[in-house]
Design a protein around this motif. Structure first.
Motif, PDB file in Angstrom:
ATOM      1  N   ILE A 171      78.943  -9.475   4.023  1.00  0.00           N
ATOM      2  CA  ILE A 171      77.848  -9.184   3.100  1.00  0.00           C
ATOM      3  C   ILE A 171      76.784 -10.252   3.329  1.00  0.00           C
ATOM      4  N   PRO A 172      75.666  -9.892   3.962  1.00  0.00           N
ATOM      5  CA  PRO A 172      74.670 -10.893   4.382  1.00  0.00           C
ATOM      6  C   PRO A 172      74.186 -11.805   3.259  1.00  0.00           C
ATOM      7  N   THR A 173      73.995 -11.282   2.060  1.00  0.00           N
ATOM      8  CA  THR A 173      73.492 -12.083   0.953  1.00  0.00           C
ATOM      9  C   THR A 173      74.459 -13.201   0.581  1.00  0.00           C
ATOM     10  N   TYR A 174      75.717 -13.055   0.955  1.00  0.00           N
ATOM     11  CA  TYR A 174      76.733 -14.036   0.586  1.00  0.00           C
ATOM     12  C   TYR A 174      76.953 -15.109   1.650  1.00  0.00           C
ATOM     13  N   ARG A 175      76.146 -15.090   2.716  1.00  0.00           N
ATOM     14  CA  ARG A 175      76.327 -16.056   3.796  1.00  0.00           C
ATOM     15  C   ARG A 175      75.103 -16.946   3.980  1.00  0.00           C
ATOM     16  N   CYS A 176      75.339 -18.243   4.151  1.00  0.00           N
ATOM     17  CA  CYS A 176      74.282 -19.192   4.482  1.00  0.00           C
ATOM     18  C   CYS A 176      74.168 -19.277   5.997  1.00  0.00           C
ATOM     19  N   ALA A 177      72.953 -19.128   6.512  1.00  0.00           N
ATOM     20  CA  ALA A 177      72.734 -19.128   7.959  1.00  0.00           C
ATOM     21  C   ALA A 177      73.069 -20.468   8.599  1.00  0.00           C
ATOM     22  N   GLU A 178      73.120 -21.526   7.809  1.00  0.00           N
ATOM     23  CA  GLU A 178      73.416 -22.863   8.327  1.00  0.00           C
ATOM     24  C   GLU A 178      74.908 -23.081   8.525  1.00  0.00           C
ATOM     25  N   ASP A 179      75.720 -22.242   7.902  1.00  0.00           N
ATOM     26  CA  ASP A 179      77.161 -22.483   7.873  1.00  0.00           C
ATOM     27  C   ASP A 179      77.894 -21.743   8.988  1.00  0.00           C
ATOM     28  N   PRO A 180      78.729 -22.457   9.770  1.00  0.00           N
ATOM     29  CA  PRO A 180      79.421 -21.830  10.899  1.00  0.00           C
ATOM     30  C   PRO A 180      80.774 -21.219  10.554  1.00  0.00           C
ATOM     31  N   THR A 181      81.135 -21.195   9.263  1.00  0.00           N
ATOM     32  CA  THR A 181      82.416 -20.608   8.891  1.00  0.00           C
ATOM     33  C   THR A 181      82.511 -19.177   9.422  1.00  0.00           C
ATOM     34  N   PRO A 182      83.620 -18.816  10.064  1.00  0.00           N
ATOM     35  CA  PRO A 182      83.759 -17.441  10.571  1.00  0.00           C
ATOM     36  C   PRO A 182      83.637 -16.415   9.446  1.00  0.00           C
ATOM     37  N   GLU A 183      83.366 -15.184   9.829  1.00  0.00           N
ATOM     38  CA  GLU A 183      83.229 -14.116   8.834  1.00  0.00           C
ATOM     39  C   GLU A 183      84.513 -13.921   8.034  1.00  0.00           C
ATOM     40  N   LEU A 184      85.666 -14.193   8.662  1.00  0.00           N
ATOM     41  CA  LEU A 184      86.941 -14.125   7.959  1.00  0.00           C
ATOM     42  C   LEU A 184      87.396 -15.541   7.668  1.00  0.00           C
ATOM     43  N   ASN A 185      87.578 -15.857   6.406  1.00  0.00           N
ATOM     44  CA  ASN A 185      87.899 -17.220   5.997  1.00  0.00           C
ATOM     45  C   ASN A 185      89.391 -17.486   6.169  1.00  0.00           C
ATOM     46  N   SER A 186      89.735 -18.186   7.240  1.00  0.00           N
ATOM     47  CA  SER A 186      91.144 -18.440   7.570  1.00  0.00           C
ATOM     48  C   SER A 186      91.804 -19.377   6.565  1.00  0.00           C
ATOM     49  N   GLN A 187      91.007 -20.160   5.821  1.00  0.00           N
ATOM     50  CA  GLN A 187      91.581 -21.067   4.826  1.00  0.00           C
ATOM     51  C   GLN A 187      91.876 -20.372   3.508  1.00  0.00           C
ATOM     52  N   ARG A 188      91.411 -19.131   3.384  1.00  0.00           N
ATOM     53  CA  ARG A 188      91.577 -18.417   2.122  1.00  0.00           C
ATOM     54  C   ARG A 188      92.001 -16.968   2.349  1.00  0.00           C
ATOM     55  N   GLY A 189      93.056 -16.809   3.128  1.00  0.00           N
ATOM     56  CA  GLY A 189      93.698 -15.500   3.243  1.00  0.00           C
ATOM     57  C   GLY A 189      93.031 -14.487   4.138  1.00  0.00           C
ATOM     58  N   GLN A 190      92.106 -14.911   4.998  1.00  0.00           N
ATOM     59  CA  GLN A 190      91.425 -14.012   5.934  1.00  0.00           C
ATOM     60  C   GLN A 190      90.555 -12.973   5.232  1.00  0.00           C
ATOM     61  N   PHE A 191      90.062 -13.309   4.036  1.00  0.00           N
ATOM     62  CA  PHE A 191      89.108 -12.432   3.363  1.00  0.00           C
ATOM     63  C   PHE A 191      87.691 -12.788   3.820  1.00  0.00           C
ATOM     64  N   GLY A 192      86.736 -11.883   3.536  1.00  0.00           N
ATOM     65  CA  GLY A 192      85.356 -12.110   3.918  1.00  0.00           C
ATOM     66  C   GLY A 192      84.788 -13.369   3.280  1.00  0.00           C
ATOM     67  N   THR A 193      84.079 -14.154   4.071  1.00  0.00           N
ATOM     68  CA  THR A 193      83.583 -15.457   3.624  1.00  0.00           C
ATOM     69  C   THR A 193      82.412 -15.334   2.659  1.00  0.00           C
ATOM     70  N   LEU A 194      82.394 -16.246   1.702  1.00  0.00           N
ATOM     71  CA  LEU A 194      81.318 -16.391   0.724  1.00  0.00           C
ATOM     72  C   LEU A 194      80.877 -17.852   0.749  1.00  0.00           C
ATOM     73  N   ASN A 195      79.580 -18.111   0.817  1.00  0.00           N
ATOM     74  CA  ASN A 195      79.075 -19.483   0.863  1.00  0.00           C
ATOM     75  C   ASN A 195      78.466 -19.954  -0.452  1.00  0.00           C
ATOM     76  N   TYR A 196      78.633 -19.179  -1.510  1.00  0.00           N
ATOM     77  CA  TYR A 196      78.051 -19.545  -2.795  1.00  0.00           C
ATOM     78  C   TYR A 196      79.132 -19.475  -3.873  1.00  0.00           C
ATOM     79  N   SER A 197      79.125 -20.456  -4.751  1.00  0.00           N
ATOM     80  CA  SER A 197      80.191 -20.586  -5.732  1.00  0.00           C
ATOM     81  C   SER A 197      79.593 -20.888  -7.105  1.00  0.00           C
ATOM     82  N   VAL A 198      80.169 -20.305  -8.143  1.00  0.00           N
ATOM     83  CA  VAL A 198      79.635 -20.493  -9.494  1.00  0.00           C
ATOM     84  C   VAL A 198      80.140 -21.812 -10.090  1.00  0.00           C
ATOM     85  N   ASN A 199      79.306 -22.399 -10.906  1.00  0.00           N
ATOM     86  CA  ASN A 199      79.587 -23.677 -11.555  1.00  0.00           C
ATOM     87  C   ASN A 199      80.708 -23.551 -12.585  1.00  0.00           C
ATOM     88  N   PHE A 200      81.804 -24.291 -12.345  1.00  0.00           N
ATOM     89  CA  PHE A 200      82.974 -24.297 -13.222  1.00  0.00           C
ATOM     90  C   PHE A 200      82.833 -25.337 -14.333  1.00  0.00           C
TER      91      PHE A 200
END
Length: 293
Positions: A119-148
């Motif tokens: 999902i293009p809106t969820y990716r930062c162009a500066e970040d080289p993380t693969p499209e599948l996040n291997s650190q989090r179960g091989q789900f689609g990567t998201l580069n934005y996180s809500v404030n906890f």
């Protein structure tokens, strides 16, 4: 009598001069080209966050609250995938077709291929993380996180990081931030002011990024949310907000504006009126003054 016209080629010295000129011009142009590329990536990231700001406020207009961090019937740990805020705002980021394919009854991440979609809106162009996040179960990567909020969830963190907690405690039912389990935080709850409170920040490869599906279970809060606790300073902790932009990170404020926050922002432990600025910005109703940042 015909005259022959002789052609004159470059001498070795002339050729060397030309090559030197090309080298000098290239040396002058390369930094400018790199700067232009960096500026384009920064602009792209800011635009993504502005779109997320519009999505959150459109969601708020519809449901009178911002989307929950994730939903679950109970706070106990367990391997149960649950949908998170980035699923709930899909219709507001031009992904209504994707939203309609999801099973909100079970909230199971199946078929996996669906949740590996980029999902293009969820990716930062500066970040080289693969499209599948291997650190989090091989789900689609998201580069934005809500404030906890200014306090970390009580458990082992990703990549072996730990605050000392055993990692099997229930997830908090409320925090001082904007999203958590079954949260329904509205503008009415942001008593510190929407322009003074973080809504979303960046999460880069240095922090394991995130996943847009939701969470892999209640104990994996950082799949969707990120805290600003002391020790989780900006760009200095795998557990905190981070970006690969030089010198800091972008944050979406609750009023929809995007701010670039310097990684040297004051941060650390504090109590009551002495809480540092980074922690103050993550609390929605601590009544502490903010000032300029």
């Amino acid at each position: 009598m015909l005259q022959t016209r002789s052609t004159r080629g470059f001498t070795l010295i002339e050729l060397m001069v030309v090559l030197c000129v090309i080298a000098v011009v290239s040396a002058l142009l390369l930094p400018a080209v790199q700067h232009a590329r960096d500026a384009a990536r920064i602009a792209h990231c800011k635009n993504n966050m502005k779109q997320l700001g519009l999505a959150f406020h459109n969601y708020h207009d519809t449901f009178l609250a911002f989307p929950p961090g994730w939903t679950q019937h109970h706070p106990e740990p367990g391997a149960q995938t649950r949908f998170g805020w980035s699923v709930f705002v899909l219709p507001f980021v031009e992904q209504a077709a994707m939203y309609q394919r999801l099973d909100f009854q079970t909230q199971q991440a199946e078929p996996l291929a669906l949740f590996q979609t980029r999902i293009p809106t969820y990716r930062c162009a500066e970040d080289p993380t693969p499209e599948l996040n291997s650190q989090r179960g091989q789900f689609g990567t998201l580069n934005y996180s809500v404030n906890f909020g200014p306090v970390a969830p009580p458990r082992f963190l990703e990549n072996g990081l730990s605050e000392f907690w055993p990692g099997v405690l229930p997830t908090p039912l409320k925090t001082g931030g904007l999203a958590f389990l079954n949260s329904k935080i509205g503008v009415r709850d942001i008593r510190d002011g929407t322009s003074n409170t973080f809504l979303i920040g960046e999460r880069s490869a240095n922090g394991g990024a995130a996943i847009w599906m939701g969470v892999r279970g209640n104990e994996f809060e950082t799949d969707q949310v990120t805290d600003c606790a002391a020790g989780h300073e900006l760009n200095k902790s795998e557990a905190g907000f981070s970006s690969l932009h030089a010198g800091g990170s972008h944050f979406l404020m609750c009023d929809g504006s995007v701010r670039f926050v310097n990684e040297q922002i004051p941060s650390g432990p504090g109590v009551e009126q002495q809480m540092p600025l980074y922690q103050r910005l993550s609390g929605r109703a601590d009544s502490l003054p903010i000032g300029d940042f």
